[in-house]
Scaffold this motif. Structure first.
Motif, short mmCIF file in Angstrom:
data_model
loop_
_atom_site.label_atom_id
_atom_site.label_comp_id
_atom_site.label_asym_id
_atom_site.label_seq_id
_atom_site.Cartn_x
_atom_site.Cartn_y
_atom_site.Cartn_z
N CYS A 135 4.42 6.03 -2.49
CA CYS A 135 5.66 6.77 -2.22
C CYS A 135 6.61 6.61 -3.41
CB CYS A 135 6.37 6.22 -0.99
SG CYS A 135 5.84 6.90 0.56
N ALA A 136 7.19 7.70 -3.83
CA ALA A 136 8.15 7.64 -4.93
C ALA A 136 9.48 7.05 -4.48
CB ALA A 136 8.37 9.05 -5.50
N ASP A 137 9.82 7.25 -3.23
CA ASP A 137 11.12 6.82 -2.71
C ASP A 137 10.94 5.63 -1.76
OD1 ASP A 137 13.64 6.56 -1.63
OD2 ASP A 137 13.75 8.60 -0.84
N PRO A 138 11.59 4.50 -2.04
CA PRO A 138 11.47 3.34 -1.16
C PRO A 138 11.92 3.62 0.27
CG PRO A 138 12.52 2.72 -3.23
CD PRO A 138 12.39 4.20 -3.23
N ASP A 139 12.91 4.50 0.45
CA ASP A 139 13.35 4.84 1.81
C ASP A 139 12.23 5.55 2.57
OD1 ASP A 139 15.86 3.72 1.48
OD2 ASP A 139 16.78 5.61 0.84
N ASP A 140 11.52 6.44 1.88
CA ASP A 140 10.39 7.12 2.51
C ASP A 140 9.30 6.10 2.85
OD1 ASP A 140 11.64 9.56 2.28
OD2 ASP A 140 10.51 10.20 0.50
N ALA A 141 9.08 5.16 1.95
CA ALA A 141 8.07 4.12 2.20
C ALA A 141 8.44 3.31 3.43
CB ALA A 141 7.93 3.21 0.98
N ASP B 201 10.16 4.32 5.96
CA ASP B 201 9.91 5.16 7.13
C ASP B 201 8.43 5.18 7.49
OD1 ASP B 201 12.61 5.78 7.27
OD2 ASP B 201 12.38 7.75 6.32
N VAL B 202 7.58 5.30 6.48
CA VAL B 202 6.14 5.36 6.72
C VAL B 202 5.64 4.04 7.30
CG1 VAL B 202 3.88 5.53 5.59
CG2 VAL B 202 5.68 7.18 5.03
N VAL B 203 6.10 2.92 6.75
CA VAL B 203 5.69 1.61 7.27
C VAL B 203 6.17 1.44 8.71
CG1 VAL B 203 6.00 -0.90 7.02
CG2 VAL B 203 5.52 0.51 5.01
N ALA B 204 7.41 1.84 8.97
CA ALA B 204 7.93 1.73 10.33
C ALA B 204 7.09 2.56 11.30
CB ALA B 204 9.39 2.17 10.37
N ALA C 258 -1.67 3.96 8.16
CA ALA C 258 -0.69 4.20 7.09
C ALA C 258 -1.11 5.40 6.24
CB ALA C 258 -0.54 2.96 6.22
N ARG C 259 -2.39 5.52 5.98
CA ARG C 259 -2.90 6.64 5.18
C ARG C 259 -2.61 7.98 5.88
NH1 ARG C 259 -7.68 9.14 5.46
NH2 ARG C 259 -8.36 10.25 3.62
N TYR D 195 0.84 -1.21 0.00
CA TYR D 195 0.00 0.00 0.00
C TYR D 195 0.87 1.25 0.00
CZ TYR D 195 -3.23 3.50 1.92
OH TYR D 195 -3.98 4.62 2.14
N VAL D 196 1.86 1.28 0.88
CA VAL D 196 2.71 2.47 1.02
C VAL D 196 3.65 2.61 -0.18
CG1 VAL D 196 4.48 3.54 2.44
CG2 VAL D 196 2.52 2.46 3.53
N LEU D 197 4.22 1.51 -0.65
CA LEU D 197 5.14 1.58 -1.80
C LEU D 197 4.44 2.13 -3.04
CD1 LEU D 197 7.19 -1.73 -1.50
CD2 LEU D 197 8.10 0.62 -1.44
N ARG D 198 3.16 1.81 -3.20
CA ARG D 198 2.42 2.31 -4.36
C ARG D 198 2.12 3.80 -4.25
NH1 ARG D 198 0.64 -2.94 -3.87
NH2 ARG D 198 -1.06 -2.47 -2.43
#
Length: 177
Positions: A28-34, A36-39, A66-67, A23-26
């Motif tokens: 977020c443009a940056d996997p590192d940001d994704a 962080d959001v998941v964490a 997550a949203r 959900y988050v990867l779809r």
């Protein structure tokens, strides 16, 4: 809700991690940001473990977290971009803040730039920021004695660099550090 919050969290995490990550990867443009959001989403889940519904409702609850976490992340990015743009504008119109082009450094400046990053940082903290050894030690997270030793060595290397550049400066009285 349960007597074993750790076990419950592990169960929820194992069941919902992959769907939440997707959900988050779809979004977020940056996997590192994704990441962080998941964490942050799962940190929230841990803090609020007793509020998480049971069964598949837990995954849906995590989508909501997550949203909101994504929305907070995006707001933070926008604020950062706005501050960066404002700073760039200030620097562009302030000749005192912008340094000379690399080819226009004085011999002294060129000798300083030849030092290691650590030496330049140490000498700058003392000369430009006017920090004493105690303040430098706190800033760098080292002992005052280590600052004294490193400062002595950095000054020697700078003196050698100046001499190599043919710069003969009069002895400057040392400040009490």
């Amino acid at each position: 809700m349960g007597s074993d919050p750790h076990g419950r969290f592990v169960q929820i995490y194992e069941h919902a991690y992959r769907p939440i990550l997707g959900y988050v990867l779809r979004r977020c443009a940056d996997p590192d940001d994704a990441a962080d959001v998941v964490a942050e989403t799962f940190v929230t889940a841990w803090r609020r473990i007793d509020e998480i519904p049971s069964g598949d409702e837990a995954r849906l609850w995590l989508y909501g977290v997550a949203r909101r976490t994504l929305a907070n992340h995006r707001r933070g990015e926008r604020r950062h971009e706005q501050r960066t743009a404002a700073l760039r504008e200030q620097l562009a119109v302030s000749p005192t803040l912008a340094g000379p082009p690399a080819g226009e450094y004085t011999q002294l400046g060129q000798a300083f730039r030849m030092l290691s990053d650590d030496d330049r940082e140490l000498l700058s903290l003392v000369a430009w920021e006017k920090l004493d050894t105690k303040q430098v030690a706190r800033t760098l997270g080292i002992t005052r004695n280590a600052v004294r030793v490193r400062l002595h060595r950095a000054r020697k290397r700078f003196a050698h660099a100046l001499a190599d550049a043919g710069i003969d400066l009069p002895l400057v009285e040392r400040t009490a550090l």
